[in-house]
Design an enzyme around this catalytic site. Sequence first.
Site, PDB file in Angstrom:
ATOM      1  CB  CYS A 170      -2.407  -2.936   5.035  1.00 12.90           C
ATOM      2  SG  CYS A 170      -4.061  -2.194   4.908  1.00 12.90           S
ATOM      3  CE  LYS A 181      -3.724  -4.190   1.089  1.00  6.90           C
ATOM      4  NZ  LYS A 181      -4.628  -3.363   1.890  1.00  6.90           N
ATOM      5  CG  ASP A 198      -1.999  -1.088   1.136  1.00  6.00           C
ATOM      6  OD1 ASP A 198      -1.939  -1.917   0.204  1.00  6.00           O
ATOM      7  OD2 ASP A 198      -2.862  -1.140   2.020  1.00  6.00           O
TER       8      ASP A 198
END
Length: 195
Positions: A140, A107, A24
């Site tokens: 995450c 995702k 991310d």
Amino acid sequence: MEPEIPEPRHVTLKASNTAVIVVDMQNDFCHKNGSLFIPTAPQTIPAIKNLLNKARAAGALVVYTQDWHSRGDPEFAIWGEHAVAGSWGAEIVEELRPFEGDIVIKKLRYDGFYGTPLEHYLYLNNIKNLVVTGTVANICVLHTAGSAALRWINVYLPLDCTSALTEFDMKATLRQITFLYRGILTRSDMIEITR
């Protein structure tokens, strides 16, 4: 009393069964104009870039996760609107753009494995070692590292390649990854990837 966190270790990994995953590192989290800017995230970009260069030179697999939400995603009730599919905020930061041949996993939730083909790609590439980098450490990064460990993949976390909102969040992540998932803490300059 704070739990003991192991010291970073030198590690040597084989490119043939190692992947580096970049979690991310997107504009909404890593750019000052992002909707969920993590102030320490930009500091990790040079270390992640150097690690990726090392991985690619040795022939290791490089994987990215990309938070990717539809408008009206229920997660926005928790964090506000962020990483909307196709938006500037959802793009991976310019400095870490994927190369041809890298795998990009879009995702929907914190965990890079949840509802994605990540496990399939790691299996196809015989991945036994996963070097986890990116943001946000206790969200995450932790969920992706935990899911890897639950699949008996060895987890390595380079401290200089990981960012969190607070020092507490970072320490909690390090405790969980090392104690619960038996991951190994390291740094980008302490990782050797061999052919």
